[in-house]
Write a protein that holds these residues in place. Sequence first.
Motif, PDB file in Angstrom:
ATOM      1  N   THR A  20       0.830  -1.268   0.040  1.00 50.07           N
ATOM      2  CA  THR A  20       0.104  -0.065  -0.036  1.00 50.07           C
ATOM      3  C   THR A  20       0.816   1.336   0.073  1.00 50.07           C
ATOM      4  OG1 THR A  20      -1.551   1.243   1.335  1.00 50.07           O
ATOM      5  CG2 THR A  20      -0.161  -0.361   2.484  1.00 50.07           C
ATOM      6  N   ASP A  21       0.520   2.230  -0.626  1.00 47.11           N
ATOM      7  CA  ASP A  21       1.145   3.667  -0.488  1.00 47.11           C
ATOM      8  C   ASP A  21       0.831   4.293   0.884  1.00 47.11           C
ATOM      9  OD1 ASP A  21       2.001   3.296  -3.277  1.00 47.11           O
ATOM     10  OD2 ASP A  21       0.223   4.097  -4.064  1.00 47.11           O
ATOM     11  N   LEU A  22      -0.378   3.706   1.471  1.00 49.75           N
ATOM     12  CA  LEU A  22      -0.736   4.719   2.708  1.00 49.75           C
ATOM     13  C   LEU A  22      -0.929   3.817   3.858  1.00 49.75           C
ATOM     14  CD1 LEU A  22      -1.106   7.765   3.298  1.00 49.75           C
ATOM     15  CD2 LEU A  22      -3.438   7.414   2.834  1.00 49.75           C
ATOM     16  N   PHE A  23      -0.294   4.024   5.043  1.00 49.00           N
ATOM     17  CA  PHE A  23      -0.759   3.452   6.226  1.00 49.00           C
ATOM     18  C   PHE A  23      -1.640   4.263   7.110  1.00 49.00           C
ATOM     19  CE2 PHE A  23      -0.234   2.522  10.747  1.00 49.00           C
ATOM     20  CZ  PHE A  23      -0.846   1.370  10.891  1.00 49.00           C
ATOM     21  N   VAL A  24      -2.741   3.987   7.579  1.00 47.60           N
ATOM     22  CA  VAL A  24      -3.648   4.691   8.572  1.00 47.60           C
ATOM     23  C   VAL A  24      -3.918   3.886   9.739  1.00 47.60           C
ATOM     24  CG1 VAL A  24      -5.875   5.703   8.941  1.00 47.60           C
ATOM     25  CG2 VAL A  24      -4.701   6.022   6.878  1.00 47.60           C
ATOM     26  N   GLY A  25      -3.500   4.391  10.851  1.00 45.79           N
ATOM     27  CA  GLY A  25      -3.710   3.628  12.334  1.00 45.79           C
ATOM     28  C   GLY A  25      -3.447   4.664  13.347  1.00 45.79           C
ATOM     29  N   TYR A  26      -3.788   4.374  14.404  1.00 44.86           N
ATOM     30  CA  TYR A  26      -3.771   4.924  15.658  1.00 44.86           C
ATOM     31  C   TYR A  26      -2.238   4.659  16.251  1.00 44.86           C
ATOM     32  CZ  TYR A  26      -8.835   5.499  16.162  1.00 44.86           C
ATOM     33  OH  TYR A  26     -10.106   6.023  15.752  1.00 44.86           O
ATOM     34  N   ALA A  27      -1.965   5.395  17.118  1.00 36.92           N
ATOM     35  CA  ALA A  27      -0.576   5.550  17.687  1.00 36.92           C
ATOM     36  C   ALA A  27       0.013   4.218  18.082  1.00 36.92           C
ATOM     37  CB  ALA A  27      -0.380   6.315  18.770  1.00 36.92           C
ATOM     38  N   ASN A  28      -1.024   3.352  18.594  1.00 34.51           N
ATOM     39  CA  ASN A  28      -0.416   1.932  18.997  1.00 34.51           C
ATOM     40  C   ASN A  28       0.013   1.057  18.085  1.00 34.51           C
ATOM     41  OD1 ASN A  28      -3.105   1.909  18.880  1.00 34.51           O
ATOM     42  ND2 ASN A  28      -3.411   0.589  20.369  1.00 34.51           N
ATOM     43  N   THR A  29      -0.960   1.311  16.983  1.00 34.84           N
ATOM     44  CA  THR A  29      -0.749   0.321  15.696  1.00 34.84           C
ATOM     45  C   THR A  29       0.369   0.807  14.760  1.00 34.84           C
ATOM     46  OG1 THR A  29      -2.838   1.268  14.681  1.00 34.84           O
ATOM     47  CG2 THR A  29      -3.094  -0.847  15.858  1.00 34.84           C
ATOM     48  N   PHE A  30       0.338   2.100  14.619  1.00 40.20           N
ATOM     49  CA  PHE A  30       1.526   2.754  14.033  1.00 40.20           C
ATOM     50  C   PHE A  30       2.830   2.490  14.492  1.00 40.20           C
ATOM     51  CE2 PHE A  30       3.329   7.195  13.063  1.00 40.20           C
ATOM     52  CZ  PHE A  30       3.980   6.786  11.940  1.00 40.20           C
ATOM     53  N   ALA A  31       3.010   2.470  15.911  1.00 40.72           N
ATOM     54  CA  ALA A  31       4.354   2.426  16.715  1.00 40.72           C
ATOM     55  C   ALA A  31       5.264   1.112  15.774  1.00 40.72           C
ATOM     56  CB  ALA A  31       4.085   1.989  17.863  1.00 40.72           C
ATOM     57  N   PRO A  32       4.709  -0.051  15.324  1.00 41.27           N
ATOM     58  CA  PRO A  32       5.758  -0.667  14.748  1.00 41.27           C
ATOM     59  C   PRO A  32       6.485  -0.536  13.748  1.00 41.27           C
ATOM     60  CG  PRO A  32       3.704  -2.152  15.464  1.00 41.27           C
ATOM     61  CD  PRO A  32       3.233  -0.539  15.818  1.00 41.27           C
ATOM     62  N   LEU A  33       5.627   0.494  12.715  1.00 44.12           N
ATOM     63  CA  LEU A  33       6.314   0.902  11.900  1.00 44.12           C
ATOM     64  C   LEU A  33       7.371   1.858  11.944  1.00 44.12           C
ATOM     65  CD1 LEU A  33       3.481  -0.168  10.381  1.00 44.12           C
ATOM     66  CD2 LEU A  33       3.731   1.812   8.603  1.00 44.12           C
ATOM     67  N   ALA A  34       7.317   2.677  13.039  1.00 48.96           N
ATOM     68  CA  ALA A  34       8.336   3.820  13.532  1.00 48.96           C
ATOM     69  C   ALA A  34       9.408   2.909  14.066  1.00 48.96           C
ATOM     70  CB  ALA A  34       7.413   4.584  14.680  1.00 48.96           C
ATOM     71  N   THR A  35       9.155   2.069  14.868  1.00 51.93           N
ATOM     72  CA  THR A  35      10.156   1.156  15.555  1.00 51.93           C
ATOM     73  C   THR A  35      11.266   0.340  14.595  1.00 51.93           C
ATOM     74  OG1 THR A  35       8.890  -0.410  16.213  1.00 51.93           O
ATOM     75  CG2 THR A  35       9.296   1.406  17.883  1.00 51.93           C
ATOM     76  N   ASN A  36      10.662  -0.236  13.504  1.00 47.96           N
ATOM     77  CA  ASN A  36      11.285  -0.714  12.593  1.00 47.96           C
ATOM     78  C   ASN A  36      11.857   0.006  11.531  1.00 47.96           C
ATOM     79  OD1 ASN A  36      10.910  -3.965  13.625  1.00 47.96           O
ATOM     80  ND2 ASN A  36       9.042  -3.250  13.954  1.00 47.96           N
ATOM     81  N   ASN A  37      11.609   1.219  11.573  1.00 48.95           N
ATOM     82  CA  ASN A  37      12.329   2.075  10.289  1.00 48.95           C
ATOM     83  C   ASN A  37      11.539   1.773   9.164  1.00 48.95           C
ATOM     84  OD1 ASN A  37      13.842   3.978   9.514  1.00 48.95           O
ATOM     85  ND2 ASN A  37      15.248   2.589   8.630  1.00 48.95           N
ATOM     86  N   VAL A  38      10.169   1.522   9.264  1.00 51.22           N
ATOM     87  CA  VAL A  38       9.099   1.199   7.957  1.00 51.22           C
ATOM     88  C   VAL A  38       8.613   2.274   7.416  1.00 51.22           C
ATOM     89  CG1 VAL A  38       7.209  -0.505   7.035  1.00 51.22           C
ATOM     90  CG2 VAL A  38       9.218  -1.347   8.635  1.00 51.22           C
ATOM     91  N   ALA A  39       8.489   3.186   8.227  1.00 54.56           N
ATOM     92  CA  ALA A  39       7.831   4.441   7.643  1.00 54.56           C
ATOM     93  C   ALA A  39       8.664   5.614   7.081  1.00 54.56           C
ATOM     94  CB  ALA A  39       6.943   5.244   8.647  1.00 54.56           C
ATOM     95  N   GLU A  40       8.313   6.059   6.045  1.00 51.31           N
ATOM     96  CA  GLU A  40       9.279   7.231   5.323  1.00 51.31           C
ATOM     97  C   GLU A  40       9.175   8.440   5.979  1.00 51.31           C
ATOM     98  OE1 GLU A  40       9.667   9.606   1.215  1.00 51.31           O
ATOM     99  OE2 GLU A  40       8.323   7.806   1.320  1.00 51.31           O
ATOM    100  N   GLN A  41      10.564   8.905   6.172  1.00 46.22           N
ATOM    101  CA  GLN A  41      10.698  10.154   6.832  1.00 46.22           C
ATOM    102  C   GLN A  41      10.465  11.068   5.745  1.00 46.22           C
ATOM    103  OE1 GLN A  41      14.411  10.317   9.288  1.00 46.22           O
ATOM    104  NE2 GLN A  41      14.185   8.478  10.103  1.00 46.22           N
ATOM    105  N   VAL A  42       9.559  11.942   6.353  1.00 46.57           N
ATOM    106  CA  VAL A  42       9.088  13.161   5.194  1.00 46.57           C
ATOM    107  C   VAL A  42       9.489  14.593   5.841  1.00 46.57           C
ATOM    108  CG1 VAL A  42       7.393  14.138   3.616  1.00 46.57           C
ATOM    109  CG2 VAL A  42       7.335  11.660   4.323  1.00 46.57           C
ATOM    110  N   ASP A  43      10.085  15.256   4.734  1.00 46.69           N
ATOM    111  CA  ASP A  43      10.137  16.671   5.341  1.00 46.69           C
ATOM    112  C   ASP A  43       8.987  17.503   4.916  1.00 46.69           C
ATOM    113  OD1 ASP A  43      10.707  19.519   5.597  1.00 46.69           O
ATOM    114  OD2 ASP A  43      12.473  19.400   4.139  1.00 46.69           O
TER     115      ASP A  43
END
Length: 279
Positions: A20-43
């Motif tokens: 998918t091009d987009l993930f939508v989730g509450y902070a607790n479900t979004f956290a695994p993407l952040a901790t595993n460096n899966v979410a793109e860092q965007v300016d």
Amino acid sequence: MAALASNLVQEAQAGRKPSTDLFVGYANTFAPLATNNVAEQVDWSWAPNLRNPALIAPNGVGVIIQDGLAGITYNTNKVKGDQVPKTLQDLLKPAFKGHVASTPSAADWDYIASDEMWGDQKTFDYLTKLSSQISGLIRCAEIERVASGEFDAFALNCSPNVTIQEQKKGAPVDFTIPTDAATNALLYAAIPKGAAHPNMAKLFIDNLVSHEGQAVMYDNTFEDSHLVPGSKTATYIDQVQASGTKVLSVDLQWVLAQGDKASARTKRAAGILAGAVKK
């Protein structure tokens, strides 16, 4: 949300393109993407609708698009006047015995059990008492079961949006945000690394937090973000805060700071609630 997050992490670890091009989730479900460096860092400095830095997660890995205020849904034909629960403690009154529903997933109880709110001891003592009042477990979206009179009250309801939706259809339901335990789980939109159409996803996210985007979101989901000017959800927060109640904002930073404690609390709370129904 949790299943999609898990899939995206597995895809990244396997070196596959995200599904998918987009993930939508509450902070607790979004956290695994952040901790595993899966979410793109965007300016996001280019984004015309992202001028409030509070909307942006650390390192630009996600954007807050909506609120999720947990509360109590009740049947207005069966619960009236002074009977309307203003606090979670009100659900322990004898009149509610055998007429209360909760969720099998113990949604949001881990937030209440945090040190910033009730703490473990008070929360689990309360849930043990609440278990004697509960007659069933339902999903957050099953508000029609309260409207039908199967249950007089439902807590915690994850957010008021489905209750409002049923109200619009003429169903006899309403909700309160408990003044002794007000929480707001923030919903994020993020772009998985390697997405096929990252620029389109960025434009879409920026549009979601525009005045027009938030209006469309509220018209369809009955929730928006209090961080965007003109928010309708903000009125509920203002009402609760006017009573002197602090609303716990459950954002990505808060969830990450909890570590493994949150999942342990959820598991324990779910066990108590499940045990109540088995009885």
